[in-house]
Each structure stands twice: as C-alpha cells, then as structure tokens.
Motif scaffolding. Structure first.
Motif, short mmCIF file in Angstrom:
data_model
loop_
_atom_site.label_atom_id
_atom_site.label_comp_id
_atom_site.label_asym_id
_atom_site.label_seq_id
_atom_site.Cartn_x
_atom_site.Cartn_y
_atom_site.Cartn_z
N THR A 101 0.80 -1.22 0.00
CA THR A 101 0.00 0.00 0.00
C THR A 101 0.83 1.26 0.00
N GLY A 102 2.11 1.12 0.23
CA GLY A 102 2.95 2.30 0.37
C GLY A 102 3.38 2.88 -0.96
N GLU A 103 3.51 4.21 -0.97
CA GLU A 103 3.97 4.87 -2.17
C GLU A 103 5.48 4.73 -2.30
N LEU A 104 5.95 5.00 -3.51
CA LEU A 104 7.38 4.98 -3.77
C LEU A 104 7.95 6.38 -3.59
N TYR B 32 -4.40 -1.19 -6.38
CA TYR B 32 -3.94 -0.05 -5.61
C TYR B 32 -3.50 0.99 -6.64
N PHE B 34 -2.20 5.01 -7.77
CA PHE B 34 -1.36 6.11 -7.31
C PHE B 34 -1.27 7.18 -8.40
N TYR B 36 1.49 10.36 -9.32
CA TYR B 36 2.75 11.02 -9.05
C TYR B 36 2.89 12.22 -9.97
N LYS B 49 -3.10 8.38 -3.26
CA LYS B 49 -3.31 6.97 -3.56
C LYS B 49 -4.70 6.52 -3.14
N ILE B 51 -6.40 2.97 -1.88
CA ILE B 51 -6.16 1.60 -1.45
C ILE B 51 -7.50 0.90 -1.24
N ARG B 94 -0.80 -0.80 -8.84
CA ARG B 94 -0.07 -1.89 -8.23
C ARG B 94 -1.00 -3.08 -8.10
#
Lengths: 115, 114
Positions: A101-104, B32, B34, B36, B49, B51, B94
């Motif tokens: 679940t974590g962003e980069l 998931y 995101f 950027y 994001k 989730i 993801r």
C-alpha cells in the motif's frame, strides 16, 4: 530527513564504455527499485530488492546490466558495455517493505547520454 | 497483464479553472492506484493513492482523485488550477495479485496558462 539520493545526476559516455549509478535510499526503507525512464514514457521497472535480495529482475537485460545491493542499503546499477539505446534517465526509488500500500519515494534520477 | 492508460498526452487549462487528468487501468484483482507528479529534471513525487474505502481520495497541493471501479478509472482532479501545477503527471497501478508490481502510465503533461 534526507530523500533518496542518486549520483551522478548526469553522465555522458562513449558507446561501449562502462557506467555505474549509485543510490542511497531513505533510511529504514528495505525495498529498493531501479527504474528506466525513456523520454516521453513512464518509468519501467528494471529490478526490485527486498533488503539484499533481488526479488524481481525479470526486466533487467542481464547481458549488459548488473545491480547489487550490498548490506541491504545502498545500491549500484552498472551497464557494461553501454549502447546508444541506453540513453535514458535511471531512477532509483525506495519504500517500506512488506506492504503493497505504500507509495514509492524517488530520487532525482541519473541522466545517461551515450554517444 | 496489468496496464495503465493515460489517454491524453497533454492537458491545457487556464489558471483558476478546474482540471482533470484521466487514467484508466487494467489488473486481474483489486487495484492499488497512485498519482505522481514530475517536475523538469526531477524525480517523481507522490500525490495521492487509493487503497480501499472512500472512492474520493484527497492528496497533496489540493489534488483529489476519484476511483471508479465499474469504469476502471482513477482520474486526477483539482477544483482550481495554479500555474505552478504545470508538470508531468503519472498514474500507476499496483497489482497485489502480481507480487505488488507497479506499472506506470506514459504520463500527461499539464499546462496551466495564466
């Protein structure tokens, strides 16, 4: 807190020469990624590390590219010999491990020009 | 295989107007998602994001995005654009069914005119 640090920011080399890029991830981030970004395209994964282990290197051209992450912290990506088509930006990123679940967190990239 | 599509290479809006940057995705399981942002000669910076939970997520710099499962979309929005929002925006998915592998779109260049 320092972000992901990459060096060099820019590198110009002749084809067939070797080149190496270095990455220092954010402290405590166990997962480290190397991405390739061509002009006008999104990042493409080259290799992902969980600590010292390369868990996904399926997209790494192993005939000329190699990577290592000794001691599970810093990482080096090497190209030998470089080809004209390797001209691109090489991005390093890190994240907390054991979570999807974590962003980069990305470094500023290393721009390679092969002449 | 998972994929991300950003159908617009460029989006241009006037300052103060609302903006939308489109993203659609394809994954085998639950995604998931995101967003950027990338400024010239810089790395990518995380914006927001999705989730699970509320389909409308809020992120940095006043941006928000709406997850639409039926349309497999995750469009980025902002009610009032600023000139400083001009940058390159990337959507990423993801796939938790694919060892957490992330796939990025090819990016959309946003230009906000004064």
């Amino acid at each position: 807190e320092a972000g992901v640090v990459q060096s060099p920011r820019y590198k110009i080399i002749e084809k067939k020469q070797p080149v190496a890029f270095w990455c220092n991830p954010i402290s405590g981030h166990n997962t480290l990624y190397w991405y390739l970004q061509n002009l006008g395209q999104g990042p493409e994964l080259l290799i992902r590390y969980e600590n010292e282990e390369a868990v996904d290197d399926s997209q790494l051209p192993k005939d000329r590219f190699s990577a290592e992450r000794l001691k599970g912290v810093d990482s080096t990506l090497k190209i030998q010999p470089a080809e004209l088509g390797d001209s691109a930006v090489y991005l390093c990123a890190s994240s907390f491990s054991n979570t999807n679940t974590g962003e980069l967190f990305f470094g500023e990239g290393s721009r390679l020009t092969v002449l | 295989a998972q994929s991300v599509a950003q159908p617009e290479d460029q989006v241009k809006v006037a300052e103060g107007n609302p903006l939308t940057v489109k993203c659609t995705y394809s994954v085998s399981g639950n995604p998931y998602l995101f967003w950027y942002v990338q400024y010239p000669n810089r790395g990518l910076q995380f914006l927001l994001k999705y989730i699970t939970g509320d389909n409308l997520v809020k992120g940095s710099y006043g941006f928000e995005a709406e997850f639409n499962k039926s349309q497999t979309s995750f469009h980025l929005k902002k009610p009032s654009a600023l000139v400083s929002d001009s940058a390159l925006y990337f959507c990423a998915v993801r796939d938790i069914a694919n060892a957490g592998k992330s796939t990025f779109g090819d990016g959309t260049t946003l230009t906000v005119k004064p």
